[in-house]
Design a protein around this motif. Structure first.
Motif, PDB file in Angstrom:
ATOM      1  N   GLY A  23     -45.575  62.192 -73.144  1.00 62.69           N
ATOM      2  CA  GLY A  23     -45.410  60.883 -73.767  1.00 62.69           C
ATOM      3  C   GLY A  23     -44.388  60.904 -74.890  1.00 62.69           C
ATOM      4  N   PRO A  24     -44.184  59.764 -75.543  1.00 63.05           N
ATOM      5  CA  PRO A  24     -43.151  59.653 -76.572  1.00 63.05           C
ATOM      6  C   PRO A  24     -43.379  60.515 -77.803  1.00 63.05           C
ATOM      7  CG  PRO A  24     -44.461  57.645 -76.451  1.00 63.05           C
ATOM      8  CD  PRO A  24     -44.879  58.508 -75.308  1.00 63.05           C
ATOM      9  N   SER A  25     -44.614  60.882 -78.098  1.00 62.19           N
ATOM     10  CA  SER A  25     -44.858  61.707 -79.280  1.00 62.19           C
ATOM     11  C   SER A  25     -44.686  63.199 -79.005  1.00 62.19           C
ATOM     12  CB  SER A  25     -46.266  61.452 -79.830  1.00 62.19           C
ATOM     13  OG  SER A  25     -47.239  61.845 -78.888  1.00 62.19           O
ATOM     14  N   ARG A  26     -44.688  63.574 -77.704  1.00 65.26           N
ATOM     15  CA  ARG A  26     -44.495  64.989 -77.340  1.00 65.26           C
ATOM     16  C   ARG A  26     -43.994  65.044 -75.896  1.00 65.26           C
ATOM     17  NH1 ARG A  26     -48.633  70.123 -77.154  1.00 65.26           N
ATOM     18  NH2 ARG A  26     -47.023  71.580 -76.528  1.00 65.26           N
ATOM     19  N   ARG A  27     -42.690  65.196 -75.737  1.00 64.66           N
ATOM     20  CA  ARG A  27     -42.080  65.153 -74.412  1.00 64.66           C
ATOM     21  C   ARG A  27     -42.393  66.378 -73.562  1.00 64.66           C
ATOM     22  NH1 ARG A  27     -41.512  60.095 -73.123  1.00 64.66           N
ATOM     23  NH2 ARG A  27     -40.272  58.977 -74.650  1.00 64.66           N
TER      24      ARG A  27
END
Length: 88
Positions: free
Chosen positions: A14-18
């Motif tokens: 997700g956007p907080s941890r690719r």
């Protein structure tokens, strides 16, 4: 020389941890293949018998037997002869 066999990677997160969940897949290299210096072979790739991977190529998909692959990403350049070459 300096060939990388990368048998693991990760899913896209997700956007907080690719860098998401870890994944792995074996690499299979067929008999008589030649892998040039600095090539990178990514997880899950099968390299067919008698194939040649050019120096510096990044192989992300399966390679057909008796074929020459080169580039980033690697692509088939041409088919190779299956006739035996006399030893020198």
């Amino acid at each position: 020389m300096n060939v990388t066999f990368a048998t693991s990677s990760h899913e896209v997160g997700g956007p907080s941890r690719r860098a998401g969940a870890a994944t792995s897949a074996p690499i299979v290299v067929g008999d008589g293949s030649w892998i040039g210096a600095g090539a990178v072979i990514l997880p899950g790739v099968n390299i067919g018998a008698g194939a040649i991977i050019a120096a510096g190529a990044v192989v992300a998909k399966d390679v057909k037997a008796h074929s020459l692959y080169a580039g980033v990403p690697a692509r088939k350049i041409r088919s190779l002869s299956t006739a035996e070459v006399p030893a020198v």
